[in-house]
Design an enzyme around this catalytic site. Structure first.
Site, mmCIF file in Angstrom:
data_model
loop_
_atom_site.group_PDB
_atom_site.id
_atom_site.type_symbol
_atom_site.label_atom_id
_atom_site.label_comp_id
_atom_site.label_asym_id
_atom_site.label_seq_id
_atom_site.Cartn_x
_atom_site.Cartn_y
_atom_site.Cartn_z
ATOM 1 C CE1 TYR A 50 -4.311 0.458 -0.348
ATOM 2 C CE2 TYR A 50 -4.393 -1.461 1.081
ATOM 3 C CZ TYR A 50 -5.002 -0.589 0.186
ATOM 4 O OH TYR A 50 -6.303 -0.796 -0.169
ATOM 5 C CD GLU A 52 -4.870 4.996 0.814
ATOM 6 O OE1 GLU A 52 -5.015 5.867 1.681
ATOM 7 O OE2 GLU A 52 -5.678 4.069 0.643
ATOM 8 C CG ASP A 196 -8.026 10.243 -24.004
ATOM 9 O OD1 ASP A 196 -6.979 9.581 -24.153
ATOM 10 O OD2 ASP A 196 -9.094 9.741 -23.597
ATOM 11 C CB THR A 222 -4.227 3.786 -21.968
ATOM 12 O OG1 THR A 222 -4.074 3.918 -23.379
ATOM 13 C CG2 THR A 222 -5.680 3.937 -21.606
ATOM 14 C CE LYS A 225 -6.592 2.332 -25.910
ATOM 15 N NZ LYS A 225 -6.770 2.957 -24.600
ATOM 16 N NE ARG A 231 -5.278 -4.540 -20.457
ATOM 17 C CZ ARG A 231 -5.851 -4.045 -21.545
ATOM 18 N NH1 ARG A 231 -6.798 -3.136 -21.455
ATOM 19 N NH2 ARG A 231 -5.497 -4.479 -22.727
HETATM 20 N N1 DSN Z 1 -11.427 0.588 -25.333
HETATM 21 C C1 DSN Z 1 -10.361 1.344 -25.914
HETATM 22 C C2 DSN Z 1 -10.221 1.126 -27.368
HETATM 23 O O1 DSN Z 1 -10.306 -0.026 -27.760
HETATM 24 O O2 DSN Z 1 -10.019 2.046 -28.117
HETATM 25 C C3 DSN Z 1 -10.472 2.794 -25.628
HETATM 26 O O3 DSN Z 1 -10.552 2.950 -24.260
#
Ligand code: DSN
Length: 413
Positions: A50, A52, A196, A222, A225, A231
């Site tokens: 933990y 925080e 984003d 994120t 990707k 993730r």
């Molecule tokens: N779910 C993602 C995508 O596949 O683009 C976006 O958050």
């Protein structure tokens, strides 16, 4: 006791998933394969801790080592994107967006984002998402003819609605965004600009996509990707937003961070700083462009006529099948894609008129233009012969053969 002995159902699902990932063509534009080092970090004992708070200001003892990984991760991320401030605690892209909204907005404030059905994202104001029921959401979209963002219309909408936050970013738009234009519009109505960059952050890191950093007040992403990390999510912002953003991530929105994931993020950021990562990012785009050309030659109707980035959106109306049918039939041949709405969509999001495909995962395996040509041909053959089971099984066999020539490093080790 091994996992196999202790929990056979879970173990066998893992084995099957390994086979699926090894032997199929992963063409979901938002997926990728992490390195064995990222995997090792995410599977580490940091999951027990933990922490925080933030480095040097924790609410728990024993955080010296978590402080190290979080500091290193933040520094690497700032170096990677040349930005003032980084927060690597958000558990996901959605939570990164939520923290930014809480930092900038009050409930019922107006936000202006891209329409989900035209390529935007659920968390940019969709009525079924928190962003749509906490805030008043308004949307811009694409031009009916070109399917490109209509910046003139966007400017008019911004002047009409006077949003408290303008949101740029997408999950299914195959072209670059004009960040300078977005910023000019945000300035005209006196609101901050959030970008984003979840889909294309890896391309920005690899310098094959314009960077939003010089223009955006706040940037979210994120990590899993194109960026090829675990993730998770992160936030970058200008100095003046730093304190507010950090306090909205914790304690505003999350409790304890996930130290094992922050560790894996730090490892992935180091990888993205290496020269080889730029070559990877260049190849993602080369592959996507070549795949586009090959699909067009086979009569596929690509939204906007091609791509600038890692993703391709195909409108299947001229092929007389819908997105769901295409997703299912391609899956039978070992090709994983997702059904997707297209501009001017007439079907439900469960059916759709299109599919979205991408090249980040295939490129990680080492595939190049030659393989993209073969894949375009298989996709065409599968769709044209969708009632011919034998033909589809033959292609599945070819897909397996190709995948065996491009082993997944962490699975094969
Ligand atoms: N779910 C993602 C995508 O596949 O683009 C976006 O958050």
């Amino acid at each position: 006791m091994s996992l196999e002995q202790k929990d056979s159902i879970i173990f066998s699902a893992l084995q099957e998933e390994m086979q699926r990932q090894k032997l199929g063509l992963e063409m979901i534009a938002s997926e990728n394969y992490v390195s064995s080092e990222v995997l090792e970090a995410q599977g580490s004992i940091f999951t027990n801790k933990y922490a925080e708070g933030y480095p040097g200001k924790r609410y728990y003892g024993g955080c010296t080592n978590v402080d190290t990984i979080e500091n290193v991760g933040r520094d690497r991320l700032k170096e990677l994107f040349s930005c003032d401030h980084a927060n690597i605690q958000p558990h996901s892209g959605s939570s990164a967006n939520m923290a930014v909204y809480f930092a900038v907005l009050k409930p019922q404030d107006t936000i202006l984002g891209m329409d989900l059905s035209q390529g935007g994202h659920l968390t940019h104001g969709s009525p079924v998402n928190f962003s749509g029921f906490i805030f008043q959401s308004k949307f811009y979209g694409v031009d009916e003819k070109t399917n490109l963002i209509d910046y003139n219309k966007l400017e008019d909408l911004a002047k009409q609605y006077k949003p408290k936050l303008l949101i740029a970013g997408h999950s299914a738009y195959p072209r670059f965004l004009d960040f300078e234009k977005f910023k000019t519009i945000a300035d005209q109505v006196g609101c901050p600009l959030m970008v984003d960059m979840a889909h294309f952050s890896g391309l920005v890191a690899g310098v094959v996509h314009p960077s939003p950093i010089p223009y955006a007040d706040l940037v979210t992403s994120t990590t899993h990707k194109t960026l090829r990390g675990p993730r998770g999510g992160f936030i970058l912002c200008k100095k003046e937003w730093a304190k507010k953003v950090d306090s909205k991530v914790f304690p505003g929105m999350q409790g304890g961070p996930l130290p094992h994931v922050m560790m894996a993020k730090a490892v992935a950021f180091k990888e993205a700083l290496e020269p080889s990562y730029k070559i990877y990012a260049q190849q993602i785009v080369k592959n996507a462009k070549y795949l586009s050309e090959q699909l067009i030659q086979r009569g596929f109707n690509l939204v906007t006529g091609g791509t600038d980035n890692h993703l391709i959106l195909i409108n299947l109306n001229n092929k007389n099948l819908n997105g769901k049918e295409a997703e299912d039939i391609l899956h039978q041949a070992g090709i994983t894609v997702n059904k997707n709405t297209v501009p001017g969509e007439t079907r439900s999001p469960f059916v759709t008129s299109g599919i979205r495909i991408g090249t980040p995962a295939l490129t990680t395996r080492g595939m190049k233009e030659k393989e993209m040509g073969r894949i375009a041909e298989w996709m065409s053959q599968v769709i044209e012969n969708r009632n011919n089971e034998k033909k589809i099984l033959n292609i599945k066999g070819e897909v397996k053969k190709l995948c065996s020539q491009f082993p997944l490093f962490h699975v094969e080790k």
